[in-house]
Write a protein that holds these residues in place. Structure first.
Motif, PDB file in Angstrom:
ATOM      1  N   LEU A   1       2.243  -2.885 -11.086  1.00  0.00           N
ATOM      2  CA  LEU A   1       1.051  -2.034 -11.050  1.00  0.00           C
ATOM      3  C   LEU A   1       1.095  -0.917 -12.088  1.00  0.00           C
ATOM      4  CD1 LEU A   1       0.456  -1.848  -7.199  1.00  0.00           C
ATOM      5  CD2 LEU A   1      -1.148  -2.754  -8.901  1.00  0.00           C
ATOM      6  N   SER A   2       2.245  -0.713 -12.702  1.00  0.00           N
ATOM      7  CA  SER A   2       2.331   0.251 -13.797  1.00  0.00           C
ATOM      8  C   SER A   2       1.951  -0.383 -15.133  1.00  0.00           C
ATOM      9  CB  SER A   2       3.752   0.823 -13.887  1.00  0.00           C
ATOM     10  OG  SER A   2       4.677  -0.169 -14.301  1.00  0.00           O
ATOM     11  N   VAL A   3       1.692  -1.695 -15.124  1.00  0.00           N
ATOM     12  CA  VAL A   3       1.404  -2.414 -16.373  1.00  0.00           C
ATOM     13  C   VAL A   3       0.023  -3.069 -16.360  1.00  0.00           C
ATOM     14  CG1 VAL A   3       2.195  -4.214 -17.958  1.00  0.00           C
ATOM     15  CG2 VAL A   3       3.869  -2.901 -16.626  1.00  0.00           C
ATOM     16  N   VAL A   4      -0.307  -3.777 -15.289  1.00  0.00           N
ATOM     17  CA  VAL A   4      -1.538  -4.566 -15.265  1.00  0.00           C
ATOM     18  C   VAL A   4      -2.759  -3.685 -15.015  1.00  0.00           C
ATOM     19  CG1 VAL A   4      -0.306  -6.615 -14.487  1.00  0.00           C
ATOM     20  CG2 VAL A   4      -1.357  -5.099 -12.793  1.00  0.00           C
ATOM     21  N   THR A   5      -3.928  -4.244 -15.281  1.00  0.00           N
ATOM     22  CA  THR A   5      -5.183  -3.532 -15.037  1.00  0.00           C
ATOM     23  C   THR A   5      -5.944  -4.102 -13.845  1.00  0.00           C
ATOM     24  OG1 THR A   5      -6.101  -4.909 -16.824  1.00  0.00           O
ATOM     25  CG2 THR A   5      -5.520  -2.649 -17.376  1.00  0.00           C
TER      26      THR A   5
END
Length: 252
Positions: free
Chosen positions: A26-30
């Motif tokens: 969740l720190s990477v995907v949108t």
């Protein structure tokens, strides 16, 4: 500027078992495709993932599936159309309770596993999924494979149809996914996955398993969260896209 959404399957645990690094991804995907309890996931997991996604501004998608916990939603099943419609709506509604409790909402729907693949060609099952989405919320976008019956029928029903691509899955010459039970169906080399991600986002094409160039015009790119090193790989993909001038942003 070219833009692409990055989505990943999250919340794919059950009870004490956890399959994905939800917080890391969740720190990477949108966009987050959250398991709704039929192939994986449970109420506590759904609530936790929705809260984390809301904190990070990540869009929440309902990842609906056949009712198949034992087979992780990847086994072929014959479900009557009216029953499948009700089950799709049920899953969306269950997840939306937790999304709204976190101050957001379910923003789109994506089928999982066997249901995803069957809805590419099966008119009846694709129509049942679309009917289930409309029953839950007739404004929800549907995420699926370009050229699939699912996206065709979603568009005909007035739902936004969003095509997606897979950097870590092998493609046939016809632009469909190589079944997981065949050798080479999953691309495991990290640098290859990163390079394929850039080609899909910037050029709209990917090499098939035979080496042919296949056009795959997608608005979202799926990064599987159940592979070893998934979070680091997702970061590498996002960094490479940004370095190449591709804007990473949610499609909705």
């Amino acid at each position: 500027m070219t833009s692409i959404d990055l989505n990943a399957d999250l919340g794919e645990g059950f009870g004490r078992w956890s399959l994905t690094d939800d917080e890391g991804l969740l720190s990477v995907v949108t966009s987050a495709n959250v398991a709704c309890g039929f192939h994986a996931g449970d109420p506590a997991t759904m609530r936790r993932v929705c809260a984390l996604a809301a904190e990070r501004g990540v869009r929440i998608g309902a990842q609906v599936s056949y009712r198949d916990l034992a087979g992780f939603g990847r086994r072929a099943m014959d479900v009557p159309a009216d029953e499948l419609t009700a089950e799709v709506a049920y899953q969306i509604g269950a997840l939306d309770v937790f999304a709204r409790a976190a101050g957001t909402r379910v923003s789109y729907v994506k089928p999982h596993g066997a249901l995803y693949n069957r809805a590419v060609r099966d008119e009846e099952q694709a129509a049942a999924v679309v009917a289930g989405v409309r029953l839950a919320d007739p404004s929800l976008p549907v995420l699926g494979l370009p050229g699939s019956r699912l996206l065709d029928l979603a568009a005909l029903a007035g739902l936004p149809a969003v095509p997606e691509a897979f950097a870590d899955r092998a493609y046939t010459d016809q632009g469909t996914l190589v079944p997981r039970d065949q050798d080479g169906a999953v691309v495991t080399d990290a640098e290859t996955v990163v390079a394929r991600s850039l080609g899909l986002a910037r050029d709209g094409e990917v090499a098939s398993r035979s080496g042919a160039r296949v056009a795959v015009r997608a608005r979202s790119l799926c990064l599987h969260g159940d592979t070893p090193g998934a979070v680091e790989l997702a970061r590498r993909v996002r960094d490479r896209l940004r370095d190449a001038g591709v804007r990473v942003e949610a499609f909705v």
